[in-house]
Design a protein around this motif. Structure first.
Motif, mmCIF file in Angstrom:
data_model
loop_
_atom_site.group_PDB
_atom_site.id
_atom_site.type_symbol
_atom_site.label_atom_id
_atom_site.label_comp_id
_atom_site.label_asym_id
_atom_site.label_seq_id
_atom_site.Cartn_x
_atom_site.Cartn_y
_atom_site.Cartn_z
ATOM 1 N N PRO A 131 49.936 37.457 52.613
ATOM 2 C CA PRO A 131 50.854 38.544 52.964
ATOM 3 C C PRO A 131 50.346 39.891 52.494
ATOM 4 O O PRO A 131 49.367 39.999 51.743
ATOM 5 C CB PRO A 131 52.127 38.150 52.212
ATOM 6 C CG PRO A 131 51.624 37.434 51.001
ATOM 7 C CD PRO A 131 50.411 36.664 51.472
ATOM 8 N N ALA A 132 51.021 40.938 52.924
ATOM 9 C CA ALA A 132 50.738 42.279 52.408
ATOM 10 C C ALA A 132 50.866 42.261 50.893
ATOM 11 O O ALA A 132 51.798 41.665 50.343
ATOM 12 C CB ALA A 132 51.704 43.287 53.009
ATOM 13 N N GLY A 133 49.925 42.899 50.217
ATOM 14 C CA GLY A 133 49.909 42.880 48.767
ATOM 15 C C GLY A 133 49.145 41.718 48.184
ATOM 16 O O GLY A 133 48.904 41.677 46.977
ATOM 17 N N GLY A 134 48.771 40.759 49.010
ATOM 18 C CA GLY A 134 47.976 39.629 48.540
ATOM 19 C C GLY A 134 46.519 40.021 48.327
ATOM 20 O O GLY A 134 46.086 41.105 48.719
ATOM 21 N N VAL A 135 45.775 39.134 47.709
ATOM 22 C CA VAL A 135 44.373 39.407 47.391
ATOM 23 C C VAL A 135 43.508 38.241 47.841
ATOM 24 O O VAL A 135 43.787 37.079 47.516
ATOM 25 C CB VAL A 135 44.173 39.630 45.878
ATOM 26 C CG1 VAL A 135 42.691 39.868 45.559
ATOM 27 C CG2 VAL A 135 45.004 40.816 45.388
ATOM 28 N N LEU A 136 42.472 38.563 48.583
ATOM 29 C CA LEU A 136 41.430 37.596 48.910
ATOM 30 C C LEU A 136 40.298 37.762 47.906
ATOM 31 O O LEU A 136 39.752 38.855 47.754
ATOM 32 C CB LEU A 136 40.889 37.832 50.319
ATOM 33 C CG LEU A 136 39.641 37.009 50.626
ATOM 34 C CD1 LEU A 136 40.008 35.582 50.965
ATOM 35 C CD2 LEU A 136 38.809 37.644 51.714
ATOM 36 N N LEU A 137 39.939 36.695 47.214
ATOM 37 C CA LEU A 137 38.814 36.700 46.289
ATOM 38 C C LEU A 137 37.690 35.887 46.917
ATOM 39 O O LEU A 137 37.792 34.663 47.040
ATOM 40 C CB LEU A 137 39.219 36.089 44.946
ATOM 41 C CG LEU A 137 40.274 36.854 44.132
ATOM 42 C CD1 LEU A 137 40.696 36.026 42.930
ATOM 43 C CD2 LEU A 137 39.741 38.214 43.697
ATOM 44 N N LEU A 138 36.630 36.567 47.313
ATOM 45 C CA LEU A 138 35.483 35.922 47.951
ATOM 46 C C LEU A 138 34.286 36.006 47.017
ATOM 47 O O LEU A 138 33.818 37.099 46.693
ATOM 48 C CB LEU A 138 35.157 36.610 49.283
ATOM 49 C CG LEU A 138 33.847 36.191 49.964
ATOM 50 C CD1 LEU A 138 33.890 34.715 50.367
ATOM 51 C CD2 LEU A 138 33.572 37.072 51.180
ATOM 52 N N ASP A 139 33.805 34.857 46.554
ATOM 53 C CA ASP A 139 32.617 34.858 45.711
ATOM 54 C C ASP A 139 31.406 34.368 46.498
ATOM 55 O O ASP A 139 31.544 33.622 47.471
ATOM 56 C CB ASP A 139 32.827 33.963 44.482
ATOM 57 C CG ASP A 139 32.719 32.480 44.820
ATOM 58 O OD1 ASP A 139 31.615 31.920 44.706
ATOM 59 O OD2 ASP A 139 33.740 31.880 45.208
ATOM 60 N N GLY A 140 30.225 34.799 46.057
ATOM 61 C CA GLY A 140 29.011 34.354 46.704
ATOM 62 C C GLY A 140 27.806 35.107 46.199
ATOM 63 O O GLY A 140 27.891 35.933 45.288
ATOM 64 N N THR A 141 26.671 34.807 46.793
ATOM 65 C CA THR A 141 25.418 35.453 46.424
ATOM 66 C C THR A 141 24.842 36.186 47.626
ATOM 67 O O THR A 141 25.067 35.772 48.775
ATOM 68 C CB THR A 141 24.413 34.417 45.883
ATOM 69 O OG1 THR A 141 23.251 35.085 45.393
ATOM 70 C CG2 THR A 141 23.994 33.425 46.962
ATOM 71 N N LEU A 142 24.176 37.288 47.371
ATOM 72 C CA LEU A 142 23.562 38.105 48.437
ATOM 73 C C LEU A 142 24.616 38.611 49.425
ATOM 74 O O LEU A 142 24.371 38.683 50.630
ATOM 75 C CB LEU A 142 22.482 37.297 49.190
ATOM 76 C CG LEU A 142 21.413 36.609 48.349
ATOM 77 C CD1 LEU A 142 20.475 35.790 49.249
ATOM 78 C CD2 LEU A 142 20.602 37.611 47.553
ATOM 79 N N LEU A 143 25.782 38.993 48.928
ATOM 80 C CA LEU A 143 26.874 39.403 49.811
ATOM 81 C C LEU A 143 26.809 40.875 50.214
ATOM 82 O O LEU A 143 27.274 41.242 51.297
ATOM 83 C CB LEU A 143 28.226 39.161 49.132
ATOM 84 C CG LEU A 143 28.634 37.713 48.871
ATOM 85 C CD1 LEU A 143 30.016 37.682 48.219
ATOM 86 C CD2 LEU A 143 28.626 36.902 50.160
ATOM 87 N N LEU A 144 26.284 41.715 49.352
ATOM 88 C CA LEU A 144 26.330 43.153 49.597
ATOM 89 C C LEU A 144 25.215 43.574 50.552
ATOM 90 O O LEU A 144 24.224 42.879 50.730
ATOM 91 C CB LEU A 144 26.244 43.911 48.280
ATOM 92 C CG LEU A 144 27.310 43.524 47.237
ATOM 93 C CD1 LEU A 144 27.168 44.360 45.981
ATOM 94 C CD2 LEU A 144 28.714 43.663 47.823
#
Length: 209
Positions: A131-144
């Protein structure tokens, strides 16, 4: 530049506070980037509880569950660092199934995992609504440096020596890819937050001088 030592617990609290300061009108996308020895998944996991205490719904996603099928990933061999850098991660699927739906006007429905790289088959998991206000936490390598849309990016930096020490013998072929990442993506310059992770259990924040 200043370097401020901080405990892992305080780091999680400080980052959670920074994430909580993001607008709540829509979900916030947070990238936790770092080579595996730096522990991006551990940091992402550590952020879940303090964010939920702050009233933020959280969905955890790992980029490792969005790799291309083995027939594409390993087409030119199993130990090619350039293919690892350029072609292993299915960035199109990440945007389509995870990051894009959280854009303004998006569905808000996130696919938590797409491809089981060990079994080399689809997970077939249901979508999760954020929902609005929620947070997606995406971890990984070589993402940027890939154009992945996010409201906040965190890079866990390792010196060349620490990265070499922390990389197992079966994955040392990846070291040239990490060196290329430093030169081309310049994650310490492009990330919103940089954490030095050379000493396990003893992180330090890089801050403007």
């Amino acid at each position: 530049m200043r370097v401020r030592p901080i405990s892992p617990e305080a780091l999680a609290e400080e980052l959670a506070g920074r994430i909580d300061a993001l607008p709540r009108e829509r979900p916030a996308r947070v990238l936790i980037d770092g080579a595996p020895p730096s522990g991006p998944g551990r940091l992402a996991d550590a952020l879940v509880a303090p964010l939920r205490v702050r009233g933020r719904a959280v969905v955890r996603v790992s980029a490792g569950d969005f790799l291309r099928p083995a027939s594409l990933r390993l087409e030119y061999g199993r130990t090619d660092p350039d293919v690892f850098y350029d072609d292993w991660l299915d960035t199109g699927a990440l945007v389509r199934e995870v990051l894009g739906p959280l854009e303004p006007g998006g569905t808000g429905k996130v696919l938590p995992a797409l491809w089981d790289s060990r079994a080399d088959r689809a997970y077939r998991l249901p979508y999760e609504s954020l929902p609005a206000g929620g947070v997606l936490l995406l971890d990984g390598t070589l993402l940027l440096g890939r154009g992945l849309p996010a409201e906040l990016s965190v890079h866990l930096w390792l010196s060349e020596a620490a990265l070499a020490r922390g990389t197992g013998a079966d994955e040392r072929w990846r070291l040239p890819a990490y060196a290329r990442y430093e030169c081309e993506a310049r994650p310490r310059e492009s990330a919103d937050v940089v954490v030095r992770a050379d000493r396990p259990g003893h992180p330090a924040l890089e801050e403007p001088g």
